[in-house]
Design a protein around this motif. Structure first.
Motif, PDB file in Angstrom:
ATOM      1  N   ALA A 264       2.146  -0.710   0.874  1.00  7.30           N
ATOM      2  CA  ALA A 264       0.829  -1.330   0.731  1.00  7.30           C
ATOM      3  C   ALA A 264       0.324  -1.234  -0.703  1.00  7.30           C
ATOM      4  O   ALA A 264      -0.285  -2.181  -1.219  1.00  7.30           O
ATOM      5  CB  ALA A 264      -0.157  -0.667   1.679  1.00  7.30           C
ATOM      6  N   ARG A 265       0.576  -0.116  -1.357  1.00 12.86           N
ATOM      7  CA  ARG A 265       0.095   0.046  -2.733  1.00 12.86           C
ATOM      8  C   ARG A 265       0.766  -0.963  -3.662  1.00 12.86           C
ATOM      9  O   ARG A 265       0.130  -1.511  -4.560  1.00 12.86           O
ATOM     10  CB  ARG A 265       0.378   1.475  -3.220  1.00 12.86           C
ATOM     11  CG  ARG A 265      -0.172   1.768  -4.599  1.00 12.86           C
ATOM     12  CD  ARG A 265      -0.238   3.263  -4.834  1.00 12.86           C
ATOM     13  NE  ARG A 265       1.075   3.870  -4.869  1.00 12.86           N
ATOM     14  CZ  ARG A 265       1.781   4.046  -5.992  1.00 12.86           C
ATOM     15  NH1 ARG A 265       1.290   3.645  -7.148  1.00 12.86           N
ATOM     16  NH2 ARG A 265       2.954   4.623  -5.948  1.00 12.86           N
ATOM     17  N   VAL A 266       2.033  -1.243  -3.427  1.00 12.37           N
ATOM     18  CA  VAL A 266       2.755  -2.216  -4.253  1.00 12.37           C
ATOM     19  C   VAL A 266       2.331  -3.639  -3.909  1.00 12.37           C
ATOM     20  O   VAL A 266       2.329  -4.530  -4.760  1.00 12.37           O
ATOM     21  CB  VAL A 266       4.281  -2.045  -4.067  1.00 12.37           C
ATOM     22  CG1 VAL A 266       5.054  -3.036  -4.930  1.00 12.37           C
ATOM     23  CG2 VAL A 266       4.700  -0.613  -4.397  1.00 12.37           C
ATOM     24  N   ALA A 267       1.955  -3.852  -2.644  1.00 12.11           N
ATOM     25  CA  ALA A 267       1.649  -5.203  -2.171  1.00 12.11           C
ATOM     26  C   ALA A 267       0.267  -5.681  -2.564  1.00 12.11           C
ATOM     27  O   ALA A 267      -0.014  -6.884  -2.501  1.00 12.11           O
ATOM     28  CB  ALA A 267       1.800  -5.268  -0.654  1.00 12.11           C
ATOM     29  N   VAL A 268      -0.617  -4.769  -2.953  1.00  3.59           N
ATOM     30  CA  VAL A 268      -2.008  -5.155  -3.224  1.00  3.59           C
ATOM     31  C   VAL A 268      -2.127  -6.261  -4.282  1.00  3.59           C
ATOM     32  O   VAL A 268      -2.833  -7.259  -4.051  1.00  3.59           O
ATOM     33  CB  VAL A 268      -2.855  -3.924  -3.619  1.00  3.59           C
ATOM     34  CG1 VAL A 268      -4.171  -4.345  -4.266  1.00  3.59           C
ATOM     35  CG2 VAL A 268      -3.147  -3.086  -2.384  1.00  3.59           C
TER      36      VAL A 268
ATOM     37  N   ARG B  64     -10.329  -3.505  -9.932  1.00  2.00           N
ATOM     38  CA  ARG B  64     -10.830  -2.162  -9.600  1.00  2.00           C
ATOM     39  C   ARG B  64      -9.961  -1.491  -8.549  1.00  2.00           C
ATOM     40  O   ARG B  64      -9.667  -0.291  -8.641  1.00  2.00           O
ATOM     41  CB  ARG B  64     -12.275  -2.259  -9.107  1.00  2.00           C
ATOM     42  CG  ARG B  64     -13.278  -2.686 -10.179  1.00  2.00           C
ATOM     43  CD  ARG B  64     -14.695  -2.582  -9.667  1.00  2.00           C
ATOM     44  NE  ARG B  64     -15.663  -2.959 -10.695  1.00  2.00           N
ATOM     45  CZ  ARG B  64     -16.971  -2.859 -10.569  1.00  2.00           C
ATOM     46  NH1 ARG B  64     -17.494  -2.381  -9.447  1.00  2.00           N
ATOM     47  NH2 ARG B  64     -17.774  -3.223 -11.547  1.00  2.00           N
ATOM     48  N   ILE B  65      -9.554  -2.263  -7.555  1.00  2.00           N
ATOM     49  CA  ILE B  65      -8.700  -1.702  -6.505  1.00  2.00           C
ATOM     50  C   ILE B  65      -7.368  -1.267  -7.098  1.00  2.00           C
ATOM     51  O   ILE B  65      -6.855  -0.179  -6.782  1.00  2.00           O
ATOM     52  CB  ILE B  65      -8.490  -2.732  -5.378  1.00  2.00           C
ATOM     53  CG1 ILE B  65      -9.808  -2.980  -4.641  1.00  2.00           C
ATOM     54  CG2 ILE B  65      -7.433  -2.235  -4.393  1.00  2.00           C
ATOM     55  CD1 ILE B  65      -9.733  -4.094  -3.613  1.00  2.00           C
TER      56      ILE B  65
ATOM     57  N   LEU C 159      -5.815   2.481  -7.094  1.00  3.16           N
ATOM     58  CA  LEU C 159      -4.516   2.747  -6.478  1.00  3.16           C
ATOM     59  C   LEU C 159      -3.543   3.347  -7.489  1.00  3.16           C
ATOM     60  O   LEU C 159      -2.748   4.223  -7.149  1.00  3.16           O
ATOM     61  CB  LEU C 159      -3.936   1.458  -5.890  1.00  3.16           C
ATOM     62  CG  LEU C 159      -4.607   0.942  -4.621  1.00  3.16           C
ATOM     63  CD1 LEU C 159      -4.022  -0.403  -4.219  1.00  3.16           C
ATOM     64  CD2 LEU C 159      -4.445   1.941  -3.483  1.00  3.16           C
ATOM     65  N   ASN C 160      -3.606   2.883  -8.730  1.00  6.08           N
ATOM     66  CA  ASN C 160      -2.728   3.439  -9.763  1.00  6.08           C
ATOM     67  C   ASN C 160      -3.061   4.910 -10.027  1.00  6.08           C
ATOM     68  O   ASN C 160      -2.166   5.742 -10.219  1.00  6.08           O
ATOM     69  CB  ASN C 160      -2.858   2.635 -11.056  1.00  6.08           C
ATOM     70  CG  ASN C 160      -2.208   1.272 -10.950  1.00  6.08           C
ATOM     71  OD1 ASN C 160      -1.301   1.072 -10.143  1.00  6.08           O
ATOM     72  ND2 ASN C 160      -2.669   0.330 -11.750  1.00  6.08           N
TER      73      ASN C 160
ATOM     74  N   GLY D 164      -0.551   7.930  -9.338  1.00  6.05           N
ATOM     75  CA  GLY D 164      -0.221   8.903 -10.369  1.00  6.05           C
ATOM     76  C   GLY D 164      -0.509  10.321  -9.914  1.00  6.05           C
ATOM     77  O   GLY D 164       0.244  11.259 -10.215  1.00  6.05           O
ATOM     78  N   PHE D 165      -1.576  10.509  -9.115  1.00  4.66           N
ATOM     79  CA  PHE D 165      -1.917  11.832  -8.584  1.00  4.66           C
ATOM     80  C   PHE D 165      -0.824  12.327  -7.640  1.00  4.66           C
ATOM     81  O   PHE D 165      -0.399  13.478  -7.698  1.00  4.66           O
ATOM     82  CB  PHE D 165      -3.255  11.753  -7.866  1.00  4.66           C
ATOM     83  CG  PHE D 165      -3.624  12.996  -7.094  1.00  4.66           C
ATOM     84  CD1 PHE D 165      -4.021  14.147  -7.773  1.00  4.66           C
ATOM     85  CD2 PHE D 165      -3.558  13.017  -5.709  1.00  4.66           C
ATOM     86  CE1 PHE D 165      -4.358  15.295  -7.069  1.00  4.66           C
ATOM     87  CE2 PHE D 165      -3.891  14.160  -5.009  1.00  4.66           C
ATOM     88  CZ  PHE D 165      -4.289  15.303  -5.686  1.00  4.66           C
TER      89      PHE D 165
END
Length: 226
Positions: A143-147, A210-211, A215-216, A220-221
């Motif tokens: 999902a993070r890659v798909a945003v 912003r999203i 997410l980045n 990274g965290f």
């Protein structure tokens, strides 16, 4: 006050109302249903090889290979010839859903495939079954890659809803066309409609940025913790 400015101010409530009642609901519903169709199609192609996957590939091939306007015309004007009559909004919703479903299926198939196989193995090693691994491990990472690509698809859909005017959906662009029919000022009204679409796209693009930033930071965290 200049004539063109007076006309724009007078027509603005009608255009905004059409956008609020038809354009925004059509966009949100089409994207939501299309995303569900796209995820189902992506999972079928990835994990269910055989006749069902072949049907999904054919669906994606047809939708991606034909113009959206033609698809809308086939649904609204073509289906009545075989006894299937749909109102304009329903026909537009079906058309946009099928179109978004085909494009998002390719996005989701790619991002799910990009998750390393080691993530599957790690999920299985702690006792997860396939469904649990997909829900708790694979889809959150995908999902993070798909945003970004899905956000771009959503923004494009906002603009593509103007095509619904061609099948008589009284959305923002058709509202502008109706005012043009009585005011005989197409340049002013179409510029105004374009500016409203531009404003919507700009707000969505800002929200997308912003999203992605959030997410980045989150990604990274997680990488730092691992």
């Amino acid at each position: 006050m200049p004539h063109w400015l007076t006309l724009m101010l007078e027509s603005l409530p009608s255009l905004l109302w059409a956008g609020l009642i038809f354009t925004i609901p059509l966009t949100l519903l089409s994207f939501m249903f299309g995303l569900a169709v796209g995820l189902s199609a992506a999972l079928i192609r990835l994990f269910l090889p055989g006749p069902l996957a072949a049907i999904v590939r054919f669906y994606v091939w047809i939708i991606r290979g034909t113009p959206l306007l033609v698809q809308l015309f086939l649904i609204f004007y073509g289906l009545p010839s075989v006894g299937i009559i749909l109102d304009a909004f329903t026909a537009a919703l079906i058309g946009f859903t099928l179109n978004i479903g085909a494009y998002t299926s390719e996005i989701l198939r790619a991002v799910i495939s990009s998750v390393p196989k080691g993530q599957w193995e790690a999920a299985y090693s702690i006792g997860m079954n396939w469904r649990q691994a997909m829900q708790r491990t694979i889809l959150p990472q995908a999902a993070r890659v798909a945003v970004p690509p899905l956000s771009n698809t959503f923004i494009s859909l906002v603009k593509d809803t103007s095509l619904a005017a061609a099948i008589t959906v009284p959305e923002l662009f058709q509202a502008a066309q109706r005012i043009v029919a009585t005011s005989y000022e197409p340049l002013i009204l179409y510029i105004e409609a374009a500016l409203i679409y531009l404003a919507l796209s700009s707000v969505l693009s800002s929200l997308q940025a912003r999203i992605e930033t959030r997410l980045n930071r989150y990604g990274g965290f997680l990488e730092a913790r691992s």
